[in-house]
Design a protein around this motif. Structure first.
Motif, PDB file in Angstrom:
ATOM      1  N   ASP A 290       0.973  -1.225  -0.066  1.00  0.00           N
ATOM      2  CA  ASP A 290       0.124   0.050   0.018  1.00  0.00           C
ATOM      3  C   ASP A 290       0.924   1.092   0.047  1.00  0.00           C
ATOM      4  OD1 ASP A 290      -2.162   1.807   0.135  1.00  0.00           O
ATOM      5  OD2 ASP A 290      -2.261   1.514   2.261  1.00  0.00           O
ATOM      6  N   LEU A 291       1.512   1.701  -1.180  1.00  0.00           N
ATOM      7  CA  LEU A 291       2.568   2.574  -1.432  1.00  0.00           C
ATOM      8  C   LEU A 291       2.404   3.214  -2.723  1.00  0.00           C
ATOM      9  CD1 LEU A 291       5.242   4.033  -0.675  1.00  0.00           C
ATOM     10  CD2 LEU A 291       6.428   1.854  -1.345  1.00  0.00           C
ATOM     11  N   LYS A 292       2.590   4.630  -2.564  1.00  0.00           N
ATOM     12  CA  LYS A 292       2.399   5.597  -3.800  1.00  0.00           C
ATOM     13  C   LYS A 292       3.507   6.569  -4.050  1.00  0.00           C
ATOM     14  CE  LYS A 292      -1.340   8.111  -1.863  1.00  0.00           C
ATOM     15  NZ  LYS A 292      -2.819   8.444  -1.863  1.00  0.00           N
ATOM     16  N   PHE A 293       3.992   6.612  -5.038  1.00  0.00           N
ATOM     17  CA  PHE A 293       5.057   7.371  -5.213  1.00  0.00           C
ATOM     18  C   PHE A 293       4.679   8.802  -6.423  1.00  0.00           C
ATOM     19  CE2 PHE A 293       7.177   3.506  -4.165  1.00  0.00           C
ATOM     20  CZ  PHE A 293       8.283   3.871  -3.387  1.00  0.00           C
ATOM     21  N   SER A 294       4.841   9.956  -6.194  1.00  0.00           N
ATOM     22  CA  SER A 294       4.588  10.914  -6.978  1.00  0.00           C
ATOM     23  C   SER A 294       5.598  12.211  -6.889  1.00  0.00           C
ATOM     24  CB  SER A 294       3.125  11.466  -6.546  1.00  0.00           C
ATOM     25  OG  SER A 294       3.268  12.013  -5.440  1.00  0.00           O
ATOM     26  N   VAL A 295       5.457  13.064  -7.838  1.00  0.00           N
ATOM     27  CA  VAL A 295       6.589  14.015  -8.111  1.00  0.00           C
ATOM     28  C   VAL A 295       5.907  15.170  -7.976  1.00  0.00           C
ATOM     29  CG1 VAL A 295       8.367  14.966  -9.274  1.00  0.00           C
ATOM     30  CG2 VAL A 295       8.233  12.461  -9.061  1.00  0.00           C
ATOM     31  N   VAL A 296       6.551  16.276  -7.657  1.00  0.00           N
ATOM     32  CA  VAL A 296       6.046  17.701  -7.829  1.00  0.00           C
ATOM     33  C   VAL A 296       7.211  18.479  -8.534  1.00  0.00           C
ATOM     34  CG1 VAL A 296       4.354  17.792  -5.899  1.00  0.00           C
ATOM     35  CG2 VAL A 296       6.790  18.850  -5.711  1.00  0.00           C
ATOM     36  N   ARG A 297       7.029  19.224  -9.426  1.00  0.00           N
ATOM     37  CA  ARG A 297       7.638  20.027 -10.428  1.00  0.00           C
ATOM     38  C   ARG A 297       7.283  21.626 -10.338  1.00  0.00           C
ATOM     39  NH1 ARG A 297       8.500  18.353 -16.285  1.00  0.00           N
ATOM     40  NH2 ARG A 297       9.610  16.503 -15.377  1.00  0.00           N
ATOM     41  N   TYR A 298       8.122  22.554  -9.809  1.00  0.00           N
ATOM     42  CA  TYR A 298       7.926  23.852  -9.799  1.00  0.00           C
ATOM     43  C   TYR A 298       9.175  24.674 -10.202  1.00  0.00           C
ATOM     44  CZ  TYR A 298       8.672  23.170  -4.840  1.00  0.00           C
ATOM     45  OH  TYR A 298       9.167  23.008  -3.574  1.00  0.00           O
ATOM     46  N   GLY A 299       8.963  26.055 -10.384  1.00  0.00           N
ATOM     47  CA  GLY A 299      10.124  26.960 -10.940  1.00  0.00           C
ATOM     48  C   GLY A 299      10.749  27.572  -9.698  1.00  0.00           C
ATOM     49  N   ASN A 300      11.421  28.449  -9.975  1.00  0.00           N
ATOM     50  CA  ASN A 300      12.322  29.160  -9.025  1.00  0.00           C
ATOM     51  C   ASN A 300      11.301  29.688  -7.722  1.00  0.00           C
ATOM     52  OD1 ASN A 300      14.211  28.913 -11.064  1.00  0.00           O
ATOM     53  ND2 ASN A 300      15.037  31.158 -10.671  1.00  0.00           N
ATOM     54  N   VAL A 301      12.203  29.224  -6.640  1.00  0.00           N
ATOM     55  CA  VAL A 301      11.323  29.594  -5.397  1.00  0.00           C
ATOM     56  C   VAL A 301      11.850  31.033  -4.868  1.00  0.00           C
ATOM     57  CG1 VAL A 301      10.981  28.805  -2.962  1.00  0.00           C
ATOM     58  CG2 VAL A 301      11.097  27.254  -4.598  1.00  0.00           C
TER      59      VAL A 301
END
Length: 336
Positions: A161-172
């Motif tokens: 019961d495991l999920k992997f995801s990614v968040v991508r964003y620009g300059n902080v």
């Protein structure tokens, strides 16, 4: 959502890690444990002064390097959620020290994946960057590899019961080592170095970055890459906003830099959906029903040929808004 949960954040003493800690402890006071995993004991000591154990007994500090798989695994024992923020991220430094960047950003990502698989973790969200889309520098290439490792990990989880995801964003805005603090420091020196007068970048605040990670924790099904709808700025607008009274000196683009950044390429668009506040790039072969996912999130495919580029964005920051954001999120004493 997070009350009663045990969370580990790699790179937890960085700009994102500190803001994540602040917001999570405020929004979810009944969180069971929040583990700050990083390799710098001084930064951990300083962060412990910001969040004293007497007030925040759920906070733990764990010295370790994501390059050390056994140490990562030890830190993940009993953890429900991992937020992977550790990275070597400075483009010129990565160009000069390529293998060091690979060891942290690629091998470190694989260590986090393996620890999650072995330790009963339920949810992993990894931070990415706009530089991972059609990368031309080593940093972007390593983060693209990292993204692929996390997304592909959904294919090897078996019955977990495991999920992997990614968040991508620009300059902080205002993050350590970024352009705004650099420009603020250069104001005292009488000249502002500009790489290229037509350069553009996406902009996101730390708070928005944390909210995006929390969104992924709550809503991911496994394999998604989340991309926010955020404004762009051009470098000359930024320079005029921060230091209008001093000279601007063109110094040329640094090794590995792009004139404009992308977060979704035209090829990515084939698997990209508009979900309102965010775009979501889906895996080519998700291990869940695409029809059910589309219905659940009221998702709509982006048009053919779509791409999300900082130079052709339809949302831009002007000088007034830049100054407001700098004062609000970077330097409360900022005055132009």
């Amino acid at each position: 959502m997070l009350n009663g949960k045990k969370i580990l954040i790699t790179g937890g003493t960085g700009s994102f890690g500190k803001k994540f800690t602040e917001m999570v402890l405020t929004k979810y006071p009944d969180i069971k444990r929040l583990v700050i995993f990083s390799r710098d004991e001084l930064k951990q000591y300083e962060m412990a002064q910001m969040f004293p154990p007497v007030k925040y007994p759920q906070l733990r500090f764990f010295i370790g390097d994501v390059r050390d798989g056994e140490r990562v695994k030890r830190a993940c024992e009993g953890i429900d959620i991992i937020v992977h923020a550790a990275a070597l991220k400075h483009v010129p430094i990565a160009e000069y020290n390529p293998m060091e960047c690979i060891k942290t950003n690629v091998f470190g990502a694989e260590n986090v994946v393996n620890a999650a698989l072995d330790c009963g973790v339920k949810n992993v969200v990894a931070l990415s960057t706009d530089k991972a889309a059609a990368p031309i520098n080593l940093y972007g290439a390593t983060k693209l590899c990292s993204d692929k490792l996390f997304i592909a990990a959904n294919n090897i989880k078996g019955s977990r019961d495991l999920k992997f995801s990614v968040v991508r964003y620009g300059n902080v805005l205002g993050s350590r080592g970024s352009v705004v603090p650099f420009f603020l420091g250069q104001r005292k020196k009488g000249a502002l170095p500009i790489t290229h007068q037509e350069m553009t970048r996406f902009n996101i605040t730390l708070e928005e970055g944390v909210e995006m990670v929390l969104h992924a924790i709550e809503h991911s099904w496994g394999g998604e890459l989340f991309v926010p709808k955020i404004p762009s700025y051009d470098i000359m607008t930024l320079a005029r906003s921060i230091a209008p009274e001093i000279d601007h000196r063109i110094v040329g683009i640094r090794p590995g830099e792009k004139l404009h950044e992308e977060m979704i390429t035209e090829t990515d668009a084939l698997n990209t959906f508009d979900c309102g506040k965010y775009y979501v790039i889906l895996p080519t072969l998700p291990n869940w029903s695409l029809e059910n996912w589309v219905s659940t999130f009221n998702a709509k495919r982006v048009p053919e040929g779509f791409k999300y580029n900082s130079g052709t964005n339809d949302s831009w920051l002007d000088e007034t808004e830049v100054r407001r954001l700098v004062k609000l999120h970077v330097d409360p004493n900022f005055i132009v």
